[in-house]
Design an enzyme around this catalytic site. Structure first.
Site, PDB file in Angstrom:
ATOM      1  N   CYS D 170     -86.190-101.612 -22.956  1.00 17.99           N
ATOM      2  CA  CYS D 170     -84.999-101.966 -23.730  1.00 17.99           C
ATOM      3  C   CYS D 170     -84.887-103.471 -23.991  1.00 17.99           C
ATOM      4  O   CYS D 170     -84.234-103.897 -24.931  1.00 17.99           O
ATOM      5  CB  CYS D 170     -83.741-101.461 -23.029  1.00 17.99           C
ATOM      6  SG  CYS D 170     -83.591-101.961 -21.311  1.00 17.99           S
ATOM      7  N   HIS D 266     -78.162-105.974 -24.865  1.00 16.46           N
ATOM      8  CA  HIS D 266     -79.062-107.049 -24.429  1.00 16.46           C
ATOM      9  C   HIS D 266     -79.124-108.116 -25.518  1.00 16.46           C
ATOM     10  O   HIS D 266     -79.333-107.803 -26.696  1.00 16.46           O
ATOM     11  CB  HIS D 266     -80.475-106.508 -24.205  1.00 16.46           C
ATOM     12  CG  HIS D 266     -80.619-105.622 -23.001  1.00 16.46           C
ATOM     13  ND1 HIS D 266     -79.642-105.441 -22.056  1.00 16.46           N
ATOM     14  CD2 HIS D 266     -81.677-104.871 -22.579  1.00 16.46           C
ATOM     15  CE1 HIS D 266     -80.079-104.622 -21.111  1.00 16.46           C
ATOM     16  NE2 HIS D 266     -81.296-104.257 -21.405  1.00 16.46           N
TER      17      HIS D 266
END
Lengths: 374, 374, 374, 374
Positions: D170, D266
């Site tokens: 990710c 993120h």
């Protein structure tokens, strides 16, 4: 004076680390014995906590700048093996122990009894013995007279020198001393409804997953409300003529316990109802500001100068800004005002891992030394 | 059907932006008029909020993916200049306004009256008129019958088509509807002590400095406790034969209001005392789960399917995980259990800027349209 | 010894409060003069900060336990009125001032010059004079020799006893000293790319709205990247034979500055490229661990024992756990490892309002006293 | 059309729950098979996740308002027992599976192969097979042509209908697609230094202890930097004439990975160096704004309208405000500006558990269906 050599059971856990950190420069006590789970046994303490030191600074000494009285070099023993502590006790390296054990309640109960039976006093942070009738649950400023249970406990158990005392749950520490101060001045407290906002450190480590607390709160802490409603009654209790501790009948308590995104410091919003005699708001402030008890009168080293600090600002106390007041050992109260339903409202705050755990345990040990029990 | 053209006063502030965002695809209403401070006046809306768009996504359309029905191109007018809105009203571009004005209370009061006097209905998010006797303070599921004050208000003021309605403070929305649901079933509520944990968005923007809320909470919100203790009494009131809204005498409320590090979603811990007739815990759950009111029966577009969602899990509701339930318009309740002092304890949660502000305002407008007032 | 009487300009702001707090028990300096905006002028200091005391504990003394050397009783003067400070100076109540002024850059520049011209040395926390060529921008462990600019500055300006020195931006403090330590050992640093994660206290008070930082970060801080890329070049510069400070040509810096939900402590992720001569990772650790400079050698009271603390744990430094190391005056570095593109990667941390602001300013003043400038 | 029946391995874990939640109303796929650890096997799905439902709303259906297509009633099977899935496959209740298994890497590798060998395609979220040479690591907008490895993989393994594809880590998703868009326009990217600020949900559940992240950040995530530096090279690789995927030689990457107090999303700060041909900043913005790929051209249901959203505001993207853009499937970029050392700097953001995990896996499955592999 020579310092009293003390041991820590569960020395590598979060509360154990707090004991190590707080005792680093203690004038009366010196950590000379550390025990933990079999996994840590045999390692040097500094090595045993490598990668899991949770307190500020480093295991080698707070803030990485020194070394904690040689504790880093101690070989950790297996806490389950009482004989190791007995050997250390005989060798003058373990006069008594602080218990910060983290295991099942029944195991803790049995293990603490084994230490006491072996002649080693136990000052426990665990909840296992809180409701054992002949074990005192101490807040040094409140029920220091409950040390009177120790001779009774010894007699009940056939113990010679060992004994067990415990500290109450961290969630009640921000209002129990203020209640006591009022009761001491003759104001009966009938009922109280309290809502707490508790720090994550109260759940230990790893404790609360960050997923559950970022931009969030959890309106539930397992078992905490029941403890909050019952423990003050034991603390406010009296030892009767038969040497039995009788719990207080009041105050009746209703607790809402919440977990909030705060690292340290439990905050409580309290509404309480007095008996017939009701103090004015000014009288309450005066009583709290002036309250002192045995730890203050006798100048115990860990005792806060004032057990209760009254803040007059509209928006205090606040956990990050006030939790460290007076060595993190004071209870800070504010927003003292009438209640529209009961009589008095206020907000209380105390540092849960210092006042409410390791610091409170150390203060109890100072009390016990003062009274000649250790 | 043609959508009703609506205006937003204070369209560039945080609540104004929420109105813009929530109305982007509304089936009945279309934003065709935007007014704000003189500083923004004359600019295109998209330009006026550049660098201060606080809601998710972008001013050009939620999530940057489109454009909010042309609102970005609207020229912002000066909210102080009622004549601009009157012109728009006459031109069929502003049937009524949502007021999200941010200025002094007295100025808002006067300005909202000026719009109403000019024939433009005002659905206000501001607190200025909450205690004006002939102004209804609406929660659509609770006191929709208070729209009966509108003809009285018009008559009192000599207004023809304009009128003012307001919404209550966001802090009480997580428990007022549940209280009402119980009252509707014949359970009198005598007293309640509530402790709230309120999101920072409730303070607007810039609102709470981050220095005051990281790893912290603030046990005080100016004026919030007073509002919390009084507003439900108006909402639960009745219009008497003289056309006067009489406040309810009960429940008596004691509130502790706290600010916590949560972005959106106010949580309340409630302890309440019933009158003689007391429902069982199961009865409470059943009443809340089944509660529906006019917005549900008439399928208002912004109405939640269930105004009250009962959660059975021990640790819910939680703000980040539950605030968006049913378009962020439902109240979520949990921890329904007896109180050791009063009768019932529970935790309530509602989204403060949607259910408690802009979404609640839109639901009121839907109610007003349904009743033929707009 | 008698303490040197010092003044604080901007004494009621956040950095001013930090100065008050840090100087409470300083062995050399004593706060005897406080000036702030006209709004505060004429009030007692304790009164002037009532309701806006942002530092831990209370204005009446850290942790509410005492009183900060009488500072609470000082009458706050108008900082714009230099004559007040001159009077105090003559009366022996203000030998020099710390400037924590919060106003426009041009105003600060002029006002600080007015104090200096009047004979009062100024140790400034403000950015106004950072790029004034004859003003030294000091980090005491790095460019203490830049105090050599003071006589030149005095000569340039025709000042007798007054002068100005400044401190650099807080964002660069977590890596500038480590870079310098390497450079001192002969390792040229050509280029570095740094990404910072900065605490909210760096934005002052009220600073960052909590709405913008809860469950969030902001990848932008106005002007911060430019400062980060330029200031080290002045700090690493040399005074040439003509008495002119020539900036260093290297390292070339590219900075990404981010605001994160941390109260105190700026963290920096650094990738750097050496010149031809490249130290091993072990050599880097050794250089940093052993680095000492004038403040350590001369035992300045505010100097950390070690300016750079090397942490070997994989996951340190961390702001909450490490920022307070060695009076919050040390730089803590960790994750020292090779870079796959440049030569070296590491993480640096320093306390932005202590090391990076008030504490750094006090250390500069200690340097100036040591060198005889005050 | 009839929906394709799909299974989820590891259905009760955090990513498994995300799959359940995202597939609730999917137009092509329907969850008809759920497998997890032996502990959950035999329970209804709703029961198996009771007390550990981590996604918004309730297990019974997002936001407690409905029920997720009957998934709550599914009996959970033991994921280790492939025969159960084979039976379901034969019975037309499990055409392929999403793997969100949480166990040891070797176990996952073997188990996923067993499903594939048994004829059941596996779309995996796990890292176990990322570096298996004949397994494609897919980002649907970037390397959809890597599905060409599937026939090769089947041939290598002697598998008939089954196969395995995986998704990358990710942490790289917020910049890999932007890099690819530039490379597609002929701009070679030589090197990049990236610093990430990653959400706690990336660590799964319970994941990061809250003690470690409140008022804090952790500048280390085990294994994450190595993955970040290597995975893009496989994704950017080409299948040669021998049917072997050859990794790209560039860009060379240096990564700093940090954990920050953000729930989801993120963020990456990137500095990159082009080859000889360098686009202007405007050209970069144009390329990114206009970038579309197969998922957009073919209108896959989970594909974002724009894979890359360019934000022009100085302070965006921000995780809480932007992560949900376009179904949380877009990459949001901002702060596009020259680098003082390399050529280009920017900030990228993507939702790590949707775009970076379950949503990305679903998009891959849509790609596979489009290409006729399922």
């Amino acid at each position: 004076m020579n310092k009293i050599p003390v041991g820590i059971l569960g020395a590598t856990g979060m509360v154990g680390q707090m004991y190590v950190s707080l005792l680093a420069n203690h004038p009366w006590f010196e950590v000379t014995y550390a025990a933990a789970s079999p996994r840590s046994a045999g390692k040097k303490y500094a090595q045993a906590v490598t990668g899991r030191w949770h307190v500020d600074g480093s295991a080698a000494g707070k803030n990485g700048g020194g070394n904690a009285g040689g504790i880093g070099e101690l070989i950790v023993e297996d806490a389950n093996d009482v004989s190791k502590a007995v050997d250390a006790h005989k060798a003058g390296r373990c006069t008594f122990v602080f218990s910060a054990l983290e295991m099942g309640k029944d195991e803790i109960r049995a293990l603490e009894e084994a230490y006491a039976a072996a002649g080693i006093p136990v000052v426990s942070n665990a909840s296992a013995h809180r409701w054992t009738p002949d074990v005192a649950m101490l807040i040094a400023e409140v029920n220091h007279h409950h040390t009177g249970l120790i001779p009774i406990q010894r007699k009940n158990r056939g113990w010679d020198k060992g004994f067990i005392v415990v500290k109450p749950n961290c969630s009640i520490q921000s209002y129990t001393t203020p209640l006591w101060a009022l009761m001491q001045k003759g104001y009966e407290i009938k009922r109280l409804i309290v809502s707490t906002m508790q720090a994550v450190s109260g759940a230990g480590y790893p404790g609360v997953p960050s997923w559950d607390i970022i931009d969030n709160l959890v309106p539930y802490i397992g078992g905490e409300e029941e403890k909050s409603e019952m423990e003050p009654l034991k603390i406010f209790g009296s030892i009767n003529n038969d040497g039995v501790l009788e719990n207080a009948a009041e105050p009746k308590i209703s607790a809402h316990c919440n977990r909030v995104p705060v690292s340290d410091g439990h905050t409580a919003c309290v509404s309480l109802e007095f008996g017939t005699k009701k103090p004015s708001i000014d009288e309450v402030k005066k009583i709290w500001s002036e309250f002192k008890s045995l730890p203050q009168e006798e100048h115990f080293p860990t005792a806060p100068e004032r057990p209760i600090i009254v803040r007059e600002e509209a928006d205090r106390p606040q956990p990050r800004k006030d939790r460290d007041a007076d060595k993190a050992m004071a209870v800070i109260v504010g927003r003292i005002r009438p209640c529209t339903i009961f009589d008095l409202r206020f907000v209380g705050l105390s540092h849960n891992t210092i006042r409410g755990a390791a610091g409170g345990g150390i203060l109890s040990a100072e009390l016990l030394k003062h009274k000649g029990f250790i």
